[in-house]
Design a protein around this motif. Sequence first.
Motif, PDB file in Angstrom:
ATOM      1  N   THR A   1      76.089   9.416  36.890  1.00 40.23           N
ATOM      2  CA  THR A   1      75.267   9.318  38.145  1.00 40.23           C
ATOM      3  C   THR A   1      75.723   8.247  39.091  1.00 40.23           C
ATOM      4  OG1 THR A   1      73.354  10.097  37.322  1.00 40.23           O
ATOM      5  CG2 THR A   1      72.937   8.809  39.356  1.00 40.23           C
TER       6      THR A   1
ATOM      7  N   GLN B   1      80.645   7.450  47.715  1.00 42.84           N
ATOM      8  CA  GLN B   1      80.341   6.214  48.665  1.00 42.84           C
ATOM      9  C   GLN B   1      81.768   5.618  49.212  1.00 42.84           C
ATOM     10  OE1 GLN B   1      76.805   3.809  48.452  1.00 42.84           O
ATOM     11  NE2 GLN B   1      77.774   2.218  49.132  1.00 42.84           N
TER      12      GLN B   1
ATOM     13  N   ARG C   1      77.974   8.690  42.473  1.00 39.88           N
ATOM     14  CA  ARG C   1      77.483   8.307  43.851  1.00 39.88           C
ATOM     15  C   ARG C   1      78.361   7.264  44.536  1.00 39.88           C
ATOM     16  NH1 ARG C   1      70.785   8.333  43.084  1.00 39.88           N
ATOM     17  NH2 ARG C   1      70.694  10.705  42.000  1.00 39.88           N
TER      18      ARG C   1
END
Length: 253
Positions: free
Chosen positions: A49, A57, A53
């Motif tokens: 995770t 980003q 992410r």
Amino acid sequence: MNAATRWAETDRERLAALAGEALVVLPIGSTEQHGPHLPTGTDALLAATVAERAADQAAETSPRPIVLAPPLPYGCSDHHLPFGGTLSVSTQTLTAVLAEVIRSAVAGGVRRLVIVNGHGGNTGVCHAAASTAAAHHPIAVAHVDYWRLVEPRDAATAQVSDIGPPVPGHAGAFETALVMAVRPDLVRPAPQRDSPPAPPAPPGLELHDATAWSSIDGYTDLPHRATAADGHARLDAVITALAERLVLLARTL
């Protein structure tokens, strides 16, 4: 919005075109007992995770393509075998696996790679594999334990918060809060207890003692104080910190 390229969802021609310029992000976790309240896949879930992410980003501002490799869900977890629910590999095996994955990435043209680790038992192996790969192949390899991105600089004098210590433990308040934020359906009520005894290690030393785990029932600190709100805040902090490092690596390597 730009997003990281998923290695497993991309064809060979596209990966070949990206490999030489890309920064590849490789998450690794473990499958092991996490007390009576968290799933055995906690470390793999959180590493994947955070890496996913942060990679997305970072891809928004990175001067290089960011490629996310499939996560490795097994780690060095022999110290958790007595509790059950654990699938472990030896340090020798994991070192070999990481070395072979990196070797094959180099064969495909990859020259920059970051290992994002989610399990404390993998730390030494990740360091060794990264160092060895860089010494024997034309690749720069970085390694980060994701939780260290938000540790206080002086852990010895840091104060304990309402939910537990600021330094993440195993299946304690930190990890429990993060799983509550990511997959609350997998979290069972954590037992309430007083603070477990700390291992009798002198400051500055790490102590490895199998009996210590049995004395605290296989998990640390006070997970019953974890909240999803705290988990979201800590998760956001980790992701932002990792994304910043990925962009910095992409600019300097």
